[in-house]
Design a protein around this motif. Structure first.
Motif, PDB file in Angstrom:
ATOM      1  N   GLY A  61      -4.555   5.412   5.873  1.00 41.03           N
ATOM      2  CA  GLY A  61      -3.341   5.991   5.312  1.00 41.03           C
ATOM      3  C   GLY A  61      -3.609   7.292   4.584  1.00 41.03           C
ATOM      4  O   GLY A  61      -2.851   8.267   4.705  1.00 41.03           O
ATOM      5  N   LYS A  62      -4.700   7.319   3.832  1.00 41.66           N
ATOM      6  CA  LYS A  62      -5.074   8.551   3.117  1.00 41.66           C
ATOM      7  C   LYS A  62      -5.535   9.637   4.084  1.00 41.66           C
ATOM      8  O   LYS A  62      -5.221  10.820   3.906  1.00 41.66           O
ATOM      9  N   GLU A  63      -6.287   9.249   5.113  1.00 39.10           N
ATOM     10  CA  GLU A  63      -6.760  10.234   6.089  1.00 39.10           C
ATOM     11  C   GLU A  63      -5.600  10.964   6.765  1.00 39.10           C
ATOM     12  O   GLU A  63      -5.682  12.166   7.029  1.00 39.10           O
ATOM     13  N   LEU A  64      -4.542  10.226   7.053  1.00 40.59           N
ATOM     14  CA  LEU A  64      -3.441  10.778   7.846  1.00 40.59           C
ATOM     15  C   LEU A  64      -2.228  11.158   7.005  1.00 40.59           C
ATOM     16  O   LEU A  64      -1.163  11.454   7.547  1.00 40.59           O
TER      17      LEU A  64
ATOM     18  N   VAL B 144       2.080  10.684  10.078  1.00 40.48           N
ATOM     19  CA  VAL B 144       1.752   9.317  10.500  1.00 40.48           C
ATOM     20  C   VAL B 144       1.507   8.473   9.260  1.00 40.48           C
ATOM     21  O   VAL B 144       0.610   8.783   8.459  1.00 40.48           O
ATOM     22  N   LEU B 145       2.293   7.435   9.084  1.00 40.92           N
ATOM     23  CA  LEU B 145       2.183   6.559   7.918  1.00 40.92           C
ATOM     24  C   LEU B 145       1.544   5.240   8.330  1.00 40.92           C
ATOM     25  O   LEU B 145       1.903   4.663   9.360  1.00 40.92           O
TER      26      LEU B 145
ATOM     27  N   THR C 230       2.315   5.337   2.207  1.00 48.01           N
ATOM     28  CA  THR C 230       1.231   5.208   3.169  1.00 48.01           C
ATOM     29  C   THR C 230      -0.003   4.682   2.451  1.00 48.01           C
ATOM     30  O   THR C 230      -0.172   4.890   1.244  1.00 48.01           O
ATOM     31  N   GLY C 231      -0.827   3.972   3.175  1.00 47.61           N
ATOM     32  CA  GLY C 231      -2.012   3.359   2.577  1.00 47.61           C
ATOM     33  C   GLY C 231      -1.662   2.269   1.585  1.00 47.61           C
ATOM     34  O   GLY C 231      -2.460   1.935   0.712  1.00 47.61           O
ATOM     35  N   ALA C 232      -0.473   1.682   1.724  1.00 43.91           N
ATOM     36  CA  ALA C 232       0.007   0.687   0.764  1.00 43.91           C
ATOM     37  C   ALA C 232      -0.039  -0.711   1.372  1.00 43.91           C
ATOM     38  O   ALA C 232      -0.085  -0.885   2.589  1.00 43.91           O
TER      39      ALA C 232
END
Length: 224
Positions: A146-149, A154-155, A211-213
């Protein structure tokens, strides 16, 4: 043109509920599973995943629901094959699909990935140490990807259910399910359709700043 969603583990349980709910939202949905789905797919095989992706074409939404419970019992009783198989399906399968599909999403500037984790991955379930470990890995993968994107459109998010009434839970030892159900303050098992509602929101344009959640759906079980 309707967006395309790929739902692994889509023949039953949470995966099937997600597929039906996404279709109701107007998406073209392709289910993947070992049997009973639109596409036969062994998610542990990178070759099969690559071939499936080439056949499908652009995929806008990925729901990684394929999973196994793995061995139930003390960690000391788990053999190497049980450990490896549970990780191969729950973690490596998720990795294979994310690796294969997110580059295309990034190129098109829009995509949604929903990974099915578990409360077990956050709290640990005694007697299900291997399953708990795999779902913790899915959570870590989700947070990192999530962090990368995060700036690409993109989520990538995860859902952490407590016990849901599915064929997988029905095949579990009754004493294990009874103990886990007893931890849920609402006093009942969750339903696949309830998880699907959350997954469908995470897969939509309505979700824009997450994102990343990791989203708990646990009837109040989660403590953090």
């Amino acid at each position: 043109m309707a967006r395309t969603a790929l739902v692994t583990g889509g023949a039953s349980g949470i995966g099937l509920a997600c597929a039906k709910r996404l279709a109701a939202d107007g998406l073209r949905v392709v289910t993947a599973d070992l049997v009973g789905a639109d596409l036969r797919l062994d998610v542990t095989s990178s070759a099969e995943v690559g071939a499936a992706v080439a056949e499908l074409g652009p995929v806008d939404v990925l729901v990684n629901s394929a999973g196994v419970l793995g061995p139930a019992g003390p960690l000391a009783s788990v053999n190497d094959a049980e450990w490896a198989h549970t990780f191969a399906v729950n973690v490596t399968g998720t990795f294979h699909l994310c690796r294969a599909l997110t580059p295309g999403m990034v190129e098109r500037g829009w995509g949604r990935v929903v990974n099915l984790a578990s409360i077990a991955g956050k709290e640990g379930n005694p007697g299900l140490a291997v399953y708990s470990a795999t779902k913790a890995a899915v959570i870590g993968l989700t947070k990192a990807l999530g962090k990368e994107l995060a700036t690409t459109g993109v989520l990538v998010n995860a859902i952490a259910p407590a016990v849901i009434e599915t064929p997988m839970s029905a095949g579990s030892p009754p004493e294990v399910i009874a103990r886990l159900a007893g931890l849920i303050p609402m006093g009942r098992l969750g339903q696949p359709d309830e998880v699907a509602e959350l997954a469908t929101w995470l897969a939509s344009d309505r979700c824009t700043f997450s994102t990343g959640a990791v989203y708990d759906i646990s009837g109040g079980r989660a403590t953090y």
